[in-house]
Design a protein around this motif. Structure first.
Motif, PDB file in Angstrom:
ATOM      1  N   ARG A  50       0.860  -1.189   0.000  1.00 52.96           N
ATOM      2  CA  ARG A  50       0.000   0.000   0.000  1.00 52.96           C
ATOM      3  C   ARG A  50       0.889   1.229   0.000  1.00 52.96           C
ATOM      4  O   ARG A  50       1.811   1.337   0.813  1.00 52.96           O
ATOM      5  CB  ARG A  50      -0.896   0.005   1.240  1.00 52.96           C
ATOM      6  CG  ARG A  50      -1.890  -1.131   1.277  1.00 52.96           C
ATOM      7  CD  ARG A  50      -2.611  -1.256   2.603  1.00 52.96           C
ATOM      8  NE  ARG A  50      -1.750  -1.318   3.780  1.00 52.96           N
ATOM      9  CZ  ARG A  50      -1.072  -2.394   4.176  1.00 52.96           C
ATOM     10  NH1 ARG A  50      -1.117  -3.508   3.460  1.00 52.96           N
ATOM     11  NH2 ARG A  50      -0.352  -2.373   5.268  1.00 52.96           N
ATOM     12  N   LEU A  51       0.608   2.136  -0.921  1.00 53.39           N
ATOM     13  CA  LEU A  51       1.319   3.409  -0.989  1.00 53.39           C
ATOM     14  C   LEU A  51       0.277   4.442  -1.399  1.00 53.39           C
ATOM     15  O   LEU A  51      -0.304   4.322  -2.484  1.00 53.39           O
ATOM     16  CB  LEU A  51       2.458   3.333  -2.004  1.00 53.39           C
ATOM     17  CG  LEU A  51       3.414   4.515  -2.025  1.00 53.39           C
ATOM     18  CD1 LEU A  51       4.792   4.066  -2.462  1.00 53.39           C
ATOM     19  CD2 LEU A  51       2.930   5.630  -2.910  1.00 53.39           C
ATOM     20  N   GLY A  52       0.010   5.393  -0.517  1.00 46.43           N
ATOM     21  CA  GLY A  52      -1.052   6.357  -0.793  1.00 46.43           C
ATOM     22  C   GLY A  52      -2.375   5.626  -0.971  1.00 46.43           C
ATOM     23  O   GLY A  52      -2.732   4.770  -0.170  1.00 46.43           O
ATOM     24  N   GLY A  53      -3.088   5.918  -2.050  1.00 48.07           N
ATOM     25  CA  GLY A  53      -4.357   5.266  -2.330  1.00 48.07           C
ATOM     26  C   GLY A  53      -4.225   4.019  -3.186  1.00 48.07           C
ATOM     27  O   GLY A  53      -5.226   3.442  -3.592  1.00 48.07           O
ATOM     28  N   SER A  54      -2.997   3.594  -3.464  1.00 49.49           N
ATOM     29  CA  SER A  54      -2.754   2.443  -4.344  1.00 49.49           C
ATOM     30  C   SER A  54      -2.407   1.198  -3.539  1.00 49.49           C
ATOM     31  O   SER A  54      -1.692   1.271  -2.541  1.00 49.49           O
ATOM     32  CB  SER A  54      -1.604   2.742  -5.307  1.00 49.49           C
ATOM     33  OG  SER A  54      -1.900   3.843  -6.123  1.00 49.49           O
ATOM     34  N   THR A  55      -2.919   0.060  -4.013  1.00 47.19           N
ATOM     35  CA  THR A  55      -2.613  -1.244  -3.429  1.00 47.19           C
ATOM     36  C   THR A  55      -2.329  -2.201  -4.578  1.00 47.19           C
ATOM     37  O   THR A  55      -3.050  -2.201  -5.572  1.00 47.19           O
ATOM     38  CB  THR A  55      -3.806  -1.771  -2.600  1.00 47.19           C
ATOM     39  OG1 THR A  55      -4.102  -0.828  -1.570  1.00 47.19           O
ATOM     40  CG2 THR A  55      -3.494  -3.114  -1.976  1.00 47.19           C
ATOM     41  N   TRP A  56      -1.276  -2.998  -4.444  1.00 49.00           N
ATOM     42  CA  TRP A  56      -0.942  -3.971  -5.479  1.00 49.00           C
ATOM     43  C   TRP A  56      -0.155  -5.124  -4.866  1.00 49.00           C
ATOM     44  O   TRP A  56       0.331  -5.033  -3.754  1.00 49.00           O
ATOM     45  CB  TRP A  56      -0.154  -3.327  -6.630  1.00 49.00           C
ATOM     46  CG  TRP A  56       1.262  -2.945  -6.317  1.00 49.00           C
ATOM     47  CD1 TRP A  56       2.402  -3.643  -6.639  1.00 49.00           C
ATOM     48  CD2 TRP A  56       1.721  -1.768  -5.627  1.00 49.00           C
ATOM     49  NE1 TRP A  56       3.516  -2.982  -6.192  1.00 49.00           N
ATOM     50  CE2 TRP A  56       3.118  -1.825  -5.571  1.00 49.00           C
ATOM     51  CE3 TRP A  56       1.076  -0.675  -5.045  1.00 49.00           C
ATOM     52  CZ2 TRP A  56       3.899  -0.836  -4.963  1.00 49.00           C
ATOM     53  CZ3 TRP A  56       1.835   0.314  -4.439  1.00 49.00           C
ATOM     54  CH2 TRP A  56       3.226   0.222  -4.405  1.00 49.00           C
ATOM     55  N   THR A  57      -0.084  -6.229  -5.604  1.00 43.83           N
ATOM     56  CA  THR A  57       0.710  -7.371  -5.170  1.00 43.83           C
ATOM     57  C   THR A  57       2.011  -7.398  -5.953  1.00 43.83           C
ATOM     58  O   THR A  57       2.059  -7.055  -7.140  1.00 43.83           O
ATOM     59  CB  THR A  57      -0.046  -8.702  -5.362  1.00 43.83           C
ATOM     60  OG1 THR A  57      -0.407  -8.838  -6.731  1.00 43.83           O
ATOM     61  CG2 THR A  57      -1.282  -8.760  -4.483  1.00 43.83           C
ATOM     62  N   THR A  58       3.059  -7.800  -5.266  1.00 39.66           N
ATOM     63  CA  THR A  58       4.385  -7.910  -5.859  1.00 39.66           C
ATOM     64  C   THR A  58       5.200  -8.821  -4.953  1.00 39.66           C
ATOM     65  O   THR A  58       4.645  -9.540  -4.128  1.00 39.66           O
ATOM     66  CB  THR A  58       5.046  -6.519  -6.034  1.00 39.66           C
ATOM     67  OG1 THR A  58       6.256  -6.661  -6.786  1.00 39.66           O
ATOM     68  CG2 THR A  58       5.325  -5.845  -4.704  1.00 39.66           C
ATOM     69  N   SER A  59       6.496  -8.790  -5.097  1.00 41.96           N
ATOM     70  CA  SER A  59       7.384  -9.563  -4.220  1.00 41.96           C
ATOM     71  C   SER A  59       8.520  -8.676  -3.754  1.00 41.96           C
ATOM     72  O   SER A  59       9.040  -7.859  -4.526  1.00 41.96           O
ATOM     73  CB  SER A  59       7.972 -10.759  -4.969  1.00 41.96           C
ATOM     74  OG  SER A  59       6.955 -11.659  -5.309  1.00 41.96           O
ATOM     75  N   LEU A  60       8.895  -8.848  -2.487  1.00 41.51           N
ATOM     76  CA  LEU A  60      10.094  -8.184  -1.980  1.00 41.51           C
ATOM     77  C   LEU A  60      11.297  -8.877  -2.596  1.00 41.51           C
ATOM     78  O   LEU A  60      11.303 -10.096  -2.769  1.00 41.51           O
ATOM     79  CB  LEU A  60      10.173  -8.316  -0.458  1.00 41.51           C
ATOM     80  CG  LEU A  60       9.037  -7.720   0.340  1.00 41.51           C
ATOM     81  CD1 LEU A  60       9.282  -7.961   1.835  1.00 41.51           C
ATOM     82  CD2 LEU A  60       8.877  -6.244   0.068  1.00 41.51           C
ATOM     83  N   TRP A  61      12.297  -8.096  -2.925  1.00 41.23           N
ATOM     84  CA  TRP A  61      13.531  -8.644  -3.480  1.00 41.23           C
ATOM     85  C   TRP A  61      14.586  -8.655  -2.389  1.00 41.23           C
ATOM     86  O   TRP A  61      14.782  -7.638  -1.710  1.00 41.23           O
ATOM     87  CB  TRP A  61      14.029  -7.786  -4.626  1.00 41.23           C
ATOM     88  CG  TRP A  61      13.125  -7.671  -5.798  1.00 41.23           C
ATOM     89  CD1 TRP A  61      11.812  -8.012  -5.894  1.00 41.23           C
ATOM     90  CD2 TRP A  61      13.474  -7.128  -7.074  1.00 41.23           C
ATOM     91  NE1 TRP A  61      11.322  -7.724  -7.144  1.00 41.23           N
ATOM     92  CE2 TRP A  61      12.332  -7.176  -7.891  1.00 41.23           C
ATOM     93  CE3 TRP A  61      14.637  -6.597  -7.606  1.00 41.23           C
ATOM     94  CZ2 TRP A  61      12.318  -6.730  -9.200  1.00 41.23           C
ATOM     95  CZ3 TRP A  61      14.634  -6.155  -8.904  1.00 41.23           C
ATOM     96  CH2 TRP A  61      13.485  -6.226  -9.695  1.00 41.23           C
ATOM     97  N   PRO A  62      15.283  -9.779  -2.198  1.00 41.58           N
ATOM     98  CA  PRO A  62      16.391  -9.773  -1.249  1.00 41.58           C
ATOM     99  C   PRO A  62      17.567  -8.998  -1.854  1.00 41.58           C
ATOM    100  O   PRO A  62      17.857  -9.134  -3.050  1.00 41.58           O
ATOM    101  CB  PRO A  62      16.721 -11.255  -1.085  1.00 41.58           C
ATOM    102  CG  PRO A  62      16.247 -11.899  -2.348  1.00 41.58           C
ATOM    103  CD  PRO A  62      15.092 -11.071  -2.842  1.00 41.58           C
ATOM    104  N   LYS A  63      18.208  -8.145  -1.051  1.00 42.47           N
ATOM    105  CA  LYS A  63      19.363  -7.386  -1.531  1.00 42.47           C
ATOM    106  C   LYS A  63      20.243  -6.998  -0.357  1.00 42.47           C
ATOM    107  O   LYS A  63      19.764  -6.411   0.610  1.00 42.47           O
ATOM    108  CB  LYS A  63      18.921  -6.137  -2.294  1.00 42.47           C
ATOM    109  CG  LYS A  63      20.090  -5.316  -2.836  1.00 42.47           C
ATOM    110  CD  LYS A  63      19.631  -4.329  -3.870  1.00 42.47           C
ATOM    111  CE  LYS A  63      20.725  -3.404  -4.346  1.00 42.47           C
ATOM    112  NZ  LYS A  63      21.951  -4.046  -4.747  1.00 42.47           N
ATOM    113  N   ASP A  64      21.503  -7.336  -0.442  1.00 41.25           N
ATOM    114  CA  ASP A  64      22.511  -6.932   0.541  1.00 41.25           C
ATOM    115  C   ASP A  64      22.091  -7.249   1.975  1.00 41.25           C
ATOM    116  O   ASP A  64      22.278  -6.440   2.889  1.00 41.25           O
ATOM    117  CB  ASP A  64      22.834  -5.444   0.407  1.00 41.25           C
ATOM    118  CG  ASP A  64      23.386  -5.072  -0.961  1.00 41.25           C
ATOM    119  OD1 ASP A  64      23.976  -5.957  -1.617  1.00 41.25           O
ATOM    120  OD2 ASP A  64      23.225  -3.908  -1.374  1.00 41.25           O
ATOM    121  N   GLY A  65      21.479  -8.415   2.198  1.00 40.02           N
ATOM    122  CA  GLY A  65      21.085  -8.826   3.530  1.00 40.02           C
ATOM    123  C   GLY A  65      19.759  -8.251   4.003  1.00 40.02           C
ATOM    124  O   GLY A  65      19.342  -8.488   5.133  1.00 40.02           O
TER     125      GLY A  65
END
Length: 95
Positions: A50-65
């Motif tokens: 959720r960011l502001g009025g927007s909601t979406w599905t995605t995936s977190l990316w692992p990076k640098d621990g």
């Protein structure tokens, strides 16, 4: 698991350029605790963002621990978000 945090939008200019927000260290540690139960491979963690009025599905990316949240171009346009902006982000991880 529901998390709320803020972070600065940054741009990665790699072979597939994209915009991201870092997940803070404390929240990343909490995600690590459930990662084994929710990842679908390569350390990717499926989330609802959720960011502001927007909601979406995605995936977190692992990076640098840690983890980074990819921000879709359509969402950045709709929410008028650009590189360097500090944004509030909500994450839901189905555990």
């Amino acid at each position: 698991m529901d998390l709320e945090f803020s972070g600065e939008v940054w741009h990665w200019r790699g072979p597939a350029p994209h915009h991201f927000v870092w997940v803070p260290e404390d929240d990343a540690a909490a995600i690590d605790d459930v990662a084994g139960a929710v990842t679908y491979g390569w350390g990717m963690i499926p989330v609802t963002v959720r960011l502001g009025g927007s909601t979406w599905t995605t995936s977190l990316w692992p990076k640098d621990g840690g983890y980074i949240v990819p921000l879709k171009a359509a969402v950045r346009r709709a929410e008028q978000v650009d590189v360097g902006d500090r944004v509030s982000v909500g994450l839901t991880i189905d555990v």
